[in-house]
Scaffold this motif. Sequence first.
Motif, PDB file in Angstrom:
ATOM      1  N   GLU A 120       0.668  -1.001   0.116  1.00 30.80           N
ATOM      2  CA  GLU A 120      -0.147  -0.351  -0.029  1.00 30.80           C
ATOM      3  C   GLU A 120       0.722   1.006  -0.229  1.00 30.80           C
ATOM      4  O   GLU A 120       0.737   1.481  -1.109  1.00 30.80           O
ATOM      5  CB  GLU A 120      -0.863   0.163   1.367  1.00 30.80           C
ATOM      6  CG  GLU A 120      -2.309  -1.166   1.047  1.00 30.80           C
ATOM      7  CD  GLU A 120      -3.068  -1.050   2.663  1.00 30.80           C
ATOM      8  OE1 GLU A 120      -3.101   0.084   3.304  1.00 30.80           O
ATOM      9  OE2 GLU A 120      -4.201  -1.652   2.359  1.00 30.80           O
TER      10      GLU A 120
ATOM     11  N   TYR B 164       0.969   3.979  -2.757  1.00 28.57           N
ATOM     12  CA  TYR B 164       0.813   5.363  -2.151  1.00 28.57           C
ATOM     13  C   TYR B 164       1.654   6.668  -2.400  1.00 28.57           C
ATOM     14  O   TYR B 164       1.694   7.210  -3.550  1.00 28.57           O
ATOM     15  CB  TYR B 164       0.556   5.021  -1.025  1.00 28.57           C
ATOM     16  CG  TYR B 164      -0.121   6.279  -0.307  1.00 28.57           C
ATOM     17  CD1 TYR B 164      -1.196   7.230  -0.845  1.00 28.57           C
ATOM     18  CD2 TYR B 164       0.757   8.016   0.302  1.00 28.57           C
ATOM     19  CE1 TYR B 164      -1.702   8.592   0.101  1.00 28.57           C
ATOM     20  CE2 TYR B 164       0.819   8.554   0.694  1.00 28.57           C
ATOM     21  CZ  TYR B 164      -0.313   9.490   0.573  1.00 28.57           C
ATOM     22  OH  TYR B 164      -1.142  10.645   0.239  1.00 28.57           O
TER      23      TYR B 164
ATOM     24  N   GLN C 154       1.893   9.478  -5.582  1.00 23.27           N
ATOM     25  CA  GLN C 154       2.224  10.720  -5.316  1.00 23.27           C
ATOM     26  C   GLN C 154       2.969  10.943  -5.541  1.00 23.27           C
ATOM     27  O   GLN C 154       3.116  12.214  -6.458  1.00 23.27           O
ATOM     28  CB  GLN C 154       2.088  10.452  -3.542  1.00 23.27           C
ATOM     29  CG  GLN C 154       1.408  10.776  -2.660  1.00 23.27           C
ATOM     30  CD  GLN C 154       0.433  11.807  -2.619  1.00 23.27           C
ATOM     31  OE1 GLN C 154       1.028  12.917  -3.029  1.00 23.27           O
ATOM     32  NE2 GLN C 154      -0.659  11.520  -2.626  1.00 23.27           N
TER      33      GLN C 154
ATOM     34  N   VAL D  56      -5.063   3.676  -7.287  1.00 20.36           N
ATOM     35  CA  VAL D  56      -6.692   3.213  -6.203  1.00 20.36           C
ATOM     36  C   VAL D  56      -6.140   2.308  -4.795  1.00 20.36           C
ATOM     37  O   VAL D  56      -5.221   0.550  -6.140  1.00 20.36           O
ATOM     38  CB  VAL D  56      -7.490   2.597  -6.876  1.00 20.36           C
ATOM     39  CG1 VAL D  56      -8.399   2.860  -5.734  1.00 20.36           C
ATOM     40  CG2 VAL D  56      -8.183   4.375  -7.892  1.00 20.36           C
TER      41      VAL D  56
ATOM     42  N   THR E 168     -11.529  11.210  -7.409  1.00 17.19           N
ATOM     43  CA  THR E 168     -11.425  11.355  -5.556  1.00 17.19           C
ATOM     44  C   THR E 168     -11.079  10.449  -5.303  1.00 17.19           C
ATOM     45  O   THR E 168     -11.004  10.095  -4.020  1.00 17.19           O
ATOM     46  CB  THR E 168     -13.015  12.144  -5.519  1.00 17.19           C
ATOM     47  OG1 THR E 168     -13.696  11.179  -6.208  1.00 17.19           O
ATOM     48  CG2 THR E 168     -13.392  13.595  -5.425  1.00 17.19           C
ATOM     49  N   ALA E 169     -10.913   9.114  -6.134  1.00 20.23           N
ATOM     50  CA  ALA E 169     -10.928   7.516  -5.131  1.00 20.23           C
ATOM     51  C   ALA E 169      -9.028   7.742  -5.469  1.00 20.23           C
ATOM     52  O   ALA E 169      -8.598   6.953  -5.302  1.00 20.23           O
ATOM     53  CB  ALA E 169     -11.155   6.519  -5.819  1.00 20.23           C
TER      54      ALA E 169
ATOM     55  N   HIS F 124      -4.981   7.985  -5.093  1.00 19.33           N
ATOM     56  CA  HIS F 124      -4.593   8.267  -4.170  1.00 19.33           C
ATOM     57  C   HIS F 124      -5.073   7.485  -2.193  1.00 19.33           C
ATOM     58  O   HIS F 124      -3.984   8.270  -1.692  1.00 19.33           O
ATOM     59  CB  HIS F 124      -3.316   9.282  -3.776  1.00 19.33           C
ATOM     60  CG  HIS F 124      -2.884   9.895  -5.855  1.00 19.33           C
ATOM     61  ND1 HIS F 124      -3.079  10.685  -5.732  1.00 19.33           N
ATOM     62  CD2 HIS F 124      -1.716   8.796  -6.199  1.00 19.33           C
ATOM     63  CE1 HIS F 124      -2.393  10.420  -7.198  1.00 19.33           C
ATOM     64  NE2 HIS F 124      -1.876   9.483  -7.566  1.00 19.33           N
ATOM     65  N   ARG F 125      -6.143   6.723  -2.725  1.00 21.34           N
ATOM     66  CA  ARG F 125      -6.363   6.608  -1.450  1.00 21.34           C
ATOM     67  C   ARG F 125      -6.333   4.924  -1.247  1.00 21.34           C
ATOM     68  O   ARG F 125      -6.448   4.399  -2.459  1.00 21.34           O
ATOM     69  CB  ARG F 125      -8.261   7.087  -1.565  1.00 21.34           C
ATOM     70  CG  ARG F 125      -7.767   8.482  -1.275  1.00 21.34           C
ATOM     71  CD  ARG F 125      -9.361   9.352  -1.445  1.00 21.34           C
ATOM     72  NE  ARG F 125      -9.831   9.251  -0.071  1.00 21.34           N
ATOM     73  CZ  ARG F 125     -10.823  10.164  -0.009  1.00 21.34           C
ATOM     74  NH1 ARG F 125     -11.616  11.195  -0.480  1.00 21.34           N
ATOM     75  NH2 ARG F 125     -11.100  10.287   1.442  1.00 21.34           N
TER      76      ARG F 125
ATOM     77  N   VAL G 259      -9.331   2.249  -0.246  1.00 22.12           N
ATOM     78  CA  VAL G 259     -10.954   1.794  -0.383  1.00 22.12           C
ATOM     79  C   VAL G 259     -10.978   0.459   0.011  1.00 22.12           C
ATOM     80  O   VAL G 259     -11.228  -0.559  -1.014  1.00 22.12           O
ATOM     81  CB  VAL G 259     -11.242   2.167  -1.734  1.00 22.12           C
ATOM     82  CG1 VAL G 259     -13.131   2.572  -1.488  1.00 22.12           C
ATOM     83  CG2 VAL G 259     -10.452   3.681  -2.291  1.00 22.12           C
TER      84      VAL G 259
ATOM     85  N   LEU H 203     -16.926   5.233   2.535  1.00 23.29           N
ATOM     86  CA  LEU H 203     -16.148   5.622   1.570  1.00 23.29           C
ATOM     87  C   LEU H 203     -16.503   5.436   0.010  1.00 23.29           C
ATOM     88  O   LEU H 203     -16.470   5.790  -0.885  1.00 23.29           O
ATOM     89  CB  LEU H 203     -14.557   5.719   1.966  1.00 23.29           C
ATOM     90  CG  LEU H 203     -13.415   5.982   1.214  1.00 23.29           C
ATOM     91  CD1 LEU H 203     -13.517   7.813   0.967  1.00 23.29           C
ATOM     92  CD2 LEU H 203     -12.030   5.619   1.504  1.00 23.29           C
TER      93      LEU H 203
END
Length: 309
Positions: A155, A159, A163, A170, A233-234, A236-237, A239, A291
């Motif tokens: 993860e 991430y 970034q 995702v 909007t999802a 780099h998150r 979920v 989310l």
Amino acid sequence: MKALVTGGAGFIGSHLCDYLVANGHEVTVLDDLSTGSMANLHQLDGAIRFVHGSILDQDRVEECVRGQDTVFHLAAAVGVHTIVDRPLESLRTNLTGTENVVEAAVRHGARFTVASTSEVYGKNDSPGLREDADRVLGSPLKSRWSYAAAKGLDELLAYVHGQKSGLPCVILRFFNVVGPRQTGRYGMVVPRFVAQALEDAPITVYGDGTQRRCFGSVFDVVPAIVALLDTPTAHHRAVNLGGVEEVSIKGLADRVRELANSRSEVSFVPYTEAYGPGYEDMQRRMPDISLATELIGYQPEYDLDRIIT
Ligand code: NAD
């Protein structure tokens, strides 16, 4: 899109391939067939490109990622048995393999997803922190949790690369995804119970069966994987994806027996007999899916009976 699905011959991966092909996308699969099978892809004969190889083979990964605009990274060493029996090999696949895939995606400017797991939440029901706590990532005494540690680092890798490169990515935290083609061979409970019930063999519940779980259908999860990557909007998150209907494992065994109209008895096997000394499972695991609902309107449609049948 032109998409690579690593682990595409596996359970979730093959359903994702079905979905992508049905929606007009060009699909390449990279899979070493360690737990996956060509039988999962026979319906796509001629419709996808299949590459037999490992995510540990950097040249293979490079060759497969080149020219893709999207990478769905699902290949992993999975299943409690695999992870407990072959902890080092599993760690290599889940750490180095993911690094290879994510770095290649970034090099080629492809957006990417990485499959993670509810296991990253650990088994955190104890007050106070002791040296032997289950949350010590990768504790050699708790090899099951080395899977969680590796996925947690995956993860982070996804991430940071996402970034740094600015590429959409995702992180998918799957919770007990179930459906056709899932095999019970590596410890997955629903297909194992169904197979036992259909043979009128004892349905073996590990522990006392009071532990509670939620099961999500692969048919709810697969469209969500694609929708999340298409939703800025999802990006780099992390979920959560799964079902929210809670059932005890004993309750699941009873329901499987009823639905299969089976004469199986339910028998209880101590965890230590099933998985070796020192093993205990967590009492409860339930996702908060708000989310995913907020981001893409995710609402599981398949209830437990529909998932089992
Ligand atoms: P699966 O075993 O059916 O799929 C994994 C696939 O990866 C298999 O086809 C296997 O052959 C392939 N693979 C393994 N090692 C490989 C390697 N070194 N190189 C290339 N391919 C390799 O399992 P699944 O349930 O479909 O899981 C897919 C992903 O979802 C995994 O990353 C898993 O950790 C994650 N996950 C699944 C669940 C679930 O409930 N099914 C829950 C949490 C996380």
